[in-house]
Every structure is written in C-alpha cells, then in structure tokens.
Design an enzyme around this catalytic site. Structure first.
Site, PDB file in Angstrom:
ATOM      1  N   GLY A  72     -30.286  11.110  50.275  1.00 44.21           N
ATOM      2  CA  GLY A  72     -31.743  11.220  50.358  1.00 44.21           C
ATOM      3  C   GLY A  72     -32.324  10.259  51.386  1.00 44.21           C
ATOM      4  O   GLY A  72     -33.266  10.606  52.108  1.00 44.21           O
ATOM      5  N   ASN A 153     -39.840   7.613  41.528  1.00 44.04           N
ATOM      6  CA  ASN A 153     -38.555   7.233  40.930  1.00 44.04           C
ATOM      7  C   ASN A 153     -38.677   6.208  39.815  1.00 44.04           C
ATOM      8  O   ASN A 153     -37.817   6.143  38.945  1.00 44.04           O
ATOM      9  CB  ASN A 153     -37.590   6.719  42.010  1.00 44.04           C
ATOM     10  CG  ASN A 153     -38.223   5.717  42.933  1.00 44.04           C
ATOM     11  OD1 ASN A 153     -39.239   5.998  43.571  1.00 44.04           O
ATOM     12  ND2 ASN A 153     -37.656   4.545  43.005  1.00 44.04           N
ATOM     13  N   GLN A 181     -36.235  12.804  43.303  1.00 45.50           N
ATOM     14  CA  GLN A 181     -36.329  12.682  41.839  1.00 45.50           C
ATOM     15  C   GLN A 181     -36.816  13.963  41.171  1.00 45.50           C
ATOM     16  O   GLN A 181     -36.597  14.154  39.978  1.00 45.50           O
ATOM     17  CB  GLN A 181     -37.261  11.520  41.448  1.00 45.50           C
ATOM     18  CG  GLN A 181     -36.733  10.144  41.796  1.00 45.50           C
ATOM     19  CD  GLN A 181     -35.536   9.716  40.942  1.00 45.50           C
ATOM     20  OE1 GLN A 181     -35.302  10.221  39.839  1.00 45.50           O
ATOM     21  NE2 GLN A 181     -34.759   8.767  41.454  1.00 45.50           N
ATOM     22  N   SER A 201     -31.098  14.743  47.193  1.00 45.71           N
ATOM     23  CA  SER A 201     -29.880  13.931  47.067  1.00 45.71           C
ATOM     24  C   SER A 201     -29.004  14.494  45.949  1.00 45.71           C
ATOM     25  O   SER A 201     -29.519  14.943  44.921  1.00 45.71           O
ATOM     26  CB  SER A 201     -30.282  12.491  46.741  1.00 45.71           C
ATOM     27  OG  SER A 201     -29.136  11.717  46.521  1.00 45.71           O
ATOM     28  N   HIS A 203     -26.493  12.845  44.132  1.00 49.63           N
ATOM     29  CA  HIS A 203     -26.012  12.029  43.007  1.00 49.63           C
ATOM     30  C   HIS A 203     -27.018  11.882  41.873  1.00 49.63           C
ATOM     31  O   HIS A 203     -26.708  11.307  40.830  1.00 49.63           O
ATOM     32  CB  HIS A 203     -25.486  10.659  43.488  1.00 49.63           C
ATOM     33  CG  HIS A 203     -26.529   9.697  43.952  1.00 49.63           C
ATOM     34  ND1 HIS A 203     -26.982   8.674  43.160  1.00 49.63           N
ATOM     35  CD2 HIS A 203     -27.184   9.595  45.117  1.00 49.63           C
ATOM     36  CE1 HIS A 203     -27.876   7.974  43.843  1.00 49.63           C
ATOM     37  NE2 HIS A 203     -28.017   8.511  45.030  1.00 49.63           N
ATOM     38  N   THR A 239     -17.649  15.932  61.374  1.00 43.87           N
ATOM     39  CA  THR A 239     -16.896  16.806  60.473  1.00 43.87           C
ATOM     40  C   THR A 239     -17.506  16.726  59.076  1.00 43.87           C
ATOM     41  O   THR A 239     -17.755  15.645  58.555  1.00 43.87           O
ATOM     42  CB  THR A 239     -15.409  16.404  60.474  1.00 43.87           C
ATOM     43  OG1 THR A 239     -14.951  16.515  61.816  1.00 43.87           O
ATOM     44  CG2 THR A 239     -14.589  17.320  59.573  1.00 43.87           C
ATOM     45  N   CYS A 326     -34.829  -5.165  41.936  1.00 42.74           N
ATOM     46  CA  CYS A 326     -33.635  -6.001  41.882  1.00 42.74           C
ATOM     47  C   CYS A 326     -32.617  -5.581  42.926  1.00 42.74           C
ATOM     48  O   CYS A 326     -31.597  -6.231  43.098  1.00 42.74           O
ATOM     49  CB  CYS A 326     -33.018  -5.995  40.490  1.00 42.74           C
ATOM     50  SG  CYS A 326     -33.171  -4.448  39.649  1.00 42.74           S
TER      51      CYS A 326
HETATM   52  N1  PLP Z   1     -36.051   8.762  47.302  1.00 38.66           N
HETATM   53  C1  PLP Z   1     -36.188   8.593  45.983  1.00 38.66           C
HETATM   54  C2  PLP Z   1     -37.472   8.960  45.335  1.00 38.66           C
HETATM   55  C3  PLP Z   1     -35.137   8.062  45.238  1.00 38.66           C
HETATM   56  O1  PLP Z   1     -35.282   7.877  43.922  1.00 38.66           O
HETATM   57  C4  PLP Z   1     -33.941   7.723  45.891  1.00 38.66           C
HETATM   58  C5  PLP Z   1     -32.833   7.107  45.144  1.00 38.66           C
HETATM   59  O2  PLP Z   1     -33.037   6.411  44.181  1.00 38.66           O
HETATM   60  C6  PLP Z   1     -33.843   7.956  47.264  1.00 38.66           C
HETATM   61  C7  PLP Z   1     -34.922   8.478  47.940  1.00 38.66           C
HETATM   62  C8  PLP Z   1     -32.610   7.649  48.010  1.00 38.66           C
HETATM   63  O3  PLP Z   1     -31.632   8.602  47.756  1.00 38.66           O
HETATM   64  P1  PLP Z   1     -30.091   8.286  48.059  1.00 38.66           P
HETATM   65  O4  PLP Z   1     -29.640   7.333  47.003  1.00 38.66           O
HETATM   66  O5  PLP Z   1     -29.423   9.601  48.006  1.00 38.66           O
HETATM   67  O6  PLP Z   1     -30.058   7.681  49.419  1.00 38.66           O
END
Ligand code: PLP
Length: 393
Positions: A72, A153, A181, A201, A203, A239, A326
C-alpha cells in the site's frame, strides 16, 4: 497462558489456508519467469493474469486498470508523487489531503512540499469524518491531486469517498484514495465510485506481506514508476512476485465475498467490546460509532499509558495496539487522535482492538474481564490518575 487472542488485524492479518495453498505451487514447482515463452513461464504469466482478473472482478473495474505493486505504501507514493510531478509543469503545485492520513500519504506530501508544492491538510470532525464541502472549498486552479483515505487505520472511520470523487470530477482534479483499510470491510465498486487512483494492500486481507496493487482508471495518465523489462504494462518493471500476486488474487476474491457475513458477525462483537470498555470511568470512544469499520474499536482510557496497557494485555495473551505512534519509537501521541481534538494525555492512553473474522464471543468476554483488571492496576500506579480523580472531586 493458554489463550492468545489476536486483535491487531488492522496492523496485519494471518495468511489464510486457502491463500497459502494457492501460492505454494508458485513457490516451488511453478517457478517459471512470467516473461519466458516456454510452458513454465507461460503458466506463471497465466496465473498473474487470473489474479488480475479476480482483483478487477472484486473491485468492479477492468483488469487493465490494476497494476500489482509491493504494498500500500508504494501505491500511495506512486499515485501522489507521480501525479503531482507530472502536473507541476502545468502550474499545478497544490495538493489536498487530510490531517489524519496514514504516514504513507503524509510523508509523501512532506517530500513534495520540499519540492515546491503547497499542501492543504483538511481537518476532520470530532467524529473523525471528512466533510466533502471542505475539500470542495480547498480546490483551486493550482490543485494537482486530492488524496483522502477510504477508512482510517486507527479509528476505523469510513469517509464519504463517492461524494469527494464527484466533487473532484466536477472540478477536473485527480482523486486518489488510500483504500488499504477499507478493502475486505466495505464494498468497493470502482466503476461506481468514480475515483481516479486507489491503493490496496494484501497483508490486511490474509495475503502475505510484500504484495499490493494500484488502480489506475482508464484515461488517467500515471507516469511509469520503475523502468526495466516492461512488466506490468511497462508501468512497474521487475520480475513479478508471482506467488504473492496469486495469493493476492485468492485473498481479494475471498475477502470481498465475505464482507456481508463479516459485517454481520463482527458489528455486534465490536459494539459489545465498545460498550463493555466504556463502562470504565473516564473512557471515550474515538471516531464515529456508526460510520466505522465493523472490526475497529478505539478507546481512550484516561490515567493510563498506552504502551504499558499493551504490554500488560500481552501478558494476558491479548495482542492489541495503541493510538500512540510507536512505529518510529517516538513517544508522540497519534496524529489521528490529536486531529479529533484529544489532549496529549488522553491520546496517549488509547487502545485499538481490530478484530478479524475468527473472533468469538467468548474472546470478547475474556477481553472485557481482563481490561478492567489491567486498567485498575495501571491507574493505581499512575500519578495522573490521582490528579484526574482529584479534579472530579
Ligand atoms: N495506508 C493505510 C491506511 C494503512 O493502514 C497502511 C498499513 O497499515 C498502509 C497504507 C500501508 O500499507 P502497507 O503496509 O501495505 O505498505
């Protein structure tokens, strides 16, 4: 301790079995380079294109509008920096975003500020919501891009993205949303939404770390991010992360399919946690209770310090997060909580629980039994708590 309750799904999620199993062949026997012309290579290429189709279907857009990235953060950086730099020569040197974006957006804007852009950071309401009118009023002839997150987030508030997209379209300004999110929690129909660029994203939706994507609406010119062998329609060479992309395709398909069931299951559990924790004196919910992700709880608990609370909860087998920043080892309170008007001491004592699909009612009971014990202990040690109680008297 025989329990371990994971309540930090906004930070990251466990790779699901279905995602894991879909990736395995591409980590081992299907190792072909997608650019190679023999079968092993063609199979990898095919797997990428199937994942792209699944992604496009889940988001209701054209597969050609999806480019896989590493995360992300990369998508956010690419969308904002490349658009801003492209439009600078046309005198567009102004960017609009909000005060409570993720640092992937805020630090990108800070960098662009050093390159001569001016940034308007739109404030949010006490409830953690962006007012589309504020965006409208901030747009000028010089505005290159507007970037507003879909869901926050930390406090999980869901923003009026469709309204903001309409305003931007009317004013002919590129609109980007960080939907990291929101994905898997809110239905996202990109055709209907009208955004120009969106970041996602893997994960956060049970895919592995190191895979994400960007949506680039047809007709929107986003300059190439990485030059090289021409992968990803020559926009982002290198790649491909085949197994990651396959995992992302599986994850997004499942995540989007599961949204209604997830909302139905998690909303009452989230509300049970919120109502239960708010029974403690001197607590407050951060962010709107209704315009909120189904798995997000964020509560400030006065008279305690966020990090101490997290460490104690960890001893009780509960993985949670604090509103405090943190990530950088900084003790500064969260910019998101400060943006709601919280004072530093209150922002410091915040707790975020982000529950996932597997969360259960008995886990909620355990958390609600544990938190009062822990808070009582921490408050008993805190000079701040004494002061708060004296003020009460
Ligand atoms: N944007 C938001 C709102 C997020 O919560 C996060 C990750 O916590 C990110 C961007 C960043 O994503 P990534 O961890 O895939 O770089």
């Amino acid at each position: 301790m025989d329990k371990y309750i994971y309540c930090d799904n906004a930070a990251t999620t466990e790779i699901s079995d279905v995602v894991f199993n879909s990736m395995l062949p591409y980590l081992k026997e299907n190792y072909g380079n997608p650019s190679s012309i023999y079968k092993l290579g063609r199979d990898s290429k095919k797997a990428i294109e199937i994942a792209r189709e699944k992604t496009a279907k889940a988001l209701n857009c054209d597969p050609k509008e999806i480019i896989f990235t590493s995360c992300g953060t990369e998508s956010d950086n690419w969308a904002i920096k490349s658009t801003a730099r492209r439009l600078k020569s046309r005198g567009k040197t102004h960017i609009i975003t909000t005060v409570f974006e993720h640092h992937a957006v805020l630090h990108t804007c800070e960098q662009l500020e050093k390159e001569g852009f001016s940034i308007s950071y739109i404030p949010v309401s006490k409830e953690g919501l962006v007012n589309p009118e504020d965006i409208k009023n901030a747009i000028t002839e010089e505005t290159a891009i507007v970037s507003v997150m879909f869901a926050n987030n930390e406090i999980g508030t869901i923003q009026p993205i469709k309204e903001i997209a309409e305003i931007c379209r009317e004013k002919k300004v590129i609109f980007h949303t960080d939907a990291v999110q929101a994905l898997g929690n809110v239905s996202i129909d990109l055709n209907e939404l009208g955004v120009d660029l969106a970041s996602f994203s893997g994960h956060k939706i049970h895919a592995p770390k190191g895979i994400g994507c960007i949506y680039i609406r047809k007709g929107v010119a986003l300059p190439t991010l990485i030059q090289g062998g021409g992968q990803e329609r020559a926009k982002r060479a290198g790649t491909e992360n085949v197994a990651g992309i396959v995992g992302f395709g599986t994850a997004i398909e499942k995540a989007v399919e599961n949204i209604p069931a997830k909302i139905e299951k998690l909303t009452p559990l989230r509300n049970k946690l919120i109502d239960g924790i708010l029974k403690l004196p001197h607590t407050r919910l951060n962010g709107s209770k209704t315009q909120r992700l189904c798995g997000n709880v964020n509560i400030s608990i006065e008279g305690i310090e966020g990090e101490s609370l997290l460490l104690m909860l960890d001893m009780f087998g509960i993985a949670a997060s604090s509103g405090s920043a943190c990530t950088s080892g900084s003790l500064d309170p969260s910019h998101v909580l400060l943006s709601l008007g919280l004072v530093h001491e209150v922002a410091h004592g915040s707790l975020r629980l982000s529950i996932g699909e597997n969360f259960t009612d008995s886990e909620a009971d355990y958390i609600l039994e544990t938190i009062p014990k822990v808070v009582e202990k921490l408050r008993a040690m805190s000079p701040l708590w004494e002061k708060i109680q004296n003020n009460d008297k």
